[in-house]
Design a protein around this motif. Structure first.
Motif, PDB file in Angstrom:
ATOM      1  N   GLY A  21       0.823  -1.202   0.000  1.00 54.26           N
ATOM      2  CA  GLY A  21       0.000   0.000   0.000  1.00 54.26           C
ATOM      3  C   GLY A  21       0.853   1.246   0.000  1.00 54.26           C
ATOM      4  N   ASN A  22       0.213   2.364   0.228  1.00 57.50           N
ATOM      5  CA  ASN A  22       0.935   3.625   0.199  1.00 57.50           C
ATOM      6  C   ASN A  22       1.324   4.055   1.605  1.00 57.50           C
ATOM      7  N   ASP A  23       1.976   5.210   1.692  1.00 55.92           N
ATOM      8  CA  ASP A  23       2.442   5.697   2.985  1.00 55.92           C
ATOM      9  C   ASP A  23       1.295   6.060   3.912  1.00 55.92           C
ATOM     10  N   GLY A  24       0.178   6.493   3.369  1.00 53.20           N
ATOM     11  CA  GLY A  24      -0.973   6.832   4.199  1.00 53.20           C
ATOM     12  C   GLY A  24      -1.516   5.632   4.944  1.00 53.20           C
ATOM     13  N   LEU A  26       0.214   2.931   5.672  1.00 47.80           N
ATOM     14  CA  LEU A  26       1.240   2.518   6.625  1.00 47.80           C
ATOM     15  C   LEU A  26       1.194   3.388   7.874  1.00 47.80           C
ATOM     16  N   LEU A  27       1.003   4.681   7.695  1.00 46.17           N
ATOM     17  CA  LEU A  27       0.889   5.595   8.831  1.00 46.17           C
ATOM     18  C   LEU A  27      -0.343   5.273   9.667  1.00 46.17           C
ATOM     19  N   SER A  28      -1.422   4.934   9.011  1.00 41.33           N
ATOM     20  CA  SER A  28      -2.645   4.562   9.715  1.00 41.33           C
ATOM     21  C   SER A  28      -2.440   3.290  10.543  1.00 41.33           C
ATOM     22  N   VAL A  29      -1.757   2.329   9.977  1.00 41.88           N
ATOM     23  CA  VAL A  29      -1.481   1.081  10.692  1.00 41.88           C
ATOM     24  C   VAL A  29      -0.589   1.344  11.898  1.00 41.88           C
ATOM     25  N   LEU A  30       0.435   2.185  11.727  1.00 39.53           N
ATOM     26  CA  LEU A  30       1.331   2.483  12.833  1.00 39.53           C
ATOM     27  C   LEU A  30       0.622   3.263  13.942  1.00 39.53           C
ATOM     28  N   LYS A  31      -0.278   4.176  13.569  1.00 39.74           N
ATOM     29  CA  LYS A  31      -1.048   4.898  14.577  1.00 39.74           C
ATOM     30  C   LYS A  31      -1.934   3.948  15.362  1.00 39.74           C
ATOM     31  N   THR A  32      -2.573   3.009  14.672  1.00 39.41           N
ATOM     32  CA  THR A  32      -3.427   2.030  15.341  1.00 39.41           C
ATOM     33  C   THR A  32      -2.608   1.155  16.282  1.00 39.41           C
ATOM     34  N   LEU A  33      -1.448   0.718  15.821  1.00 39.22           N
ATOM     35  CA  LEU A  33      -0.587  -0.121  16.649  1.00 39.22           C
ATOM     36  C   LEU A  33      -0.095   0.641  17.879  1.00 39.22           C
ATOM     37  N   LEU A  34       0.304   1.886  17.698  1.00 35.08           N
ATOM     38  CA  LEU A  34       0.770   2.687  18.823  1.00 35.08           C
ATOM     39  C   LEU A  34      -0.353   2.936  19.834  1.00 35.08           C
ATOM     40  N   PHE A  35      -1.554   3.223  19.338  1.00 32.33           N
ATOM     41  CA  PHE A  35      -2.696   3.447  20.223  1.00 32.33           C
ATOM     42  C   PHE A  35      -2.977   2.219  21.077  1.00 32.33           C
TER      43      PHE A  35
END
Length: 104
Positions: A21-24, A26-35
């Motif tokens: 996928g794109n960077d958006g 990936l950023l969404s996945v990382l935000k979810t994981l961090l949360f």
């Protein structure tokens, strides 16, 4: 002599073909994981001490030894709830990304 295929090794501009996928996304996945990581650390510990002090000892009048046991059960239930919420969020995020990918 042997005939070799000519392969283009030049860098391509555009999305990678590896399916990530794109960077958006990936950023969404990382935000979810961090949360959910922060939630997994803070919620069970907070509920453990809060339920021990205020619920089991102050409100219900349990002894200190009994309140340790019941507060630990509350913390374990909180861990399971956070894990279930993470799996639900990851499942929906994956299906949402696959739907967006199919529309392209």
């Amino acid at each position: 002599m042997e005939n070799y295929d000519k392969t283009d090794f030049s860098p391509r501009s555009g999305p990678a073909g590896d399916g990530r996928g794109n960077d958006g996304s990936l950023l969404s996945v990382l935000k979810t994981l961090l949360f959910f990581t922060i939630l997994m650390i803070t919620l069970p510990i907070g509920l453990y001490f809060t339920s021990k002090a205020y619920l089991f000892e102050a409100s219900l009048g349990y002894s200190s030894n009994d309140s340790y046991f019941y507060a630990a059960i509350v913390a374990v239930i909180a861990v399971h709830v956070v894990l279930a919420l993470f799996v639900y969020a990851a499942w929906n995020e994956g299906s949402r990304q696959s739907r967006e990918g199919k529309q392209d």
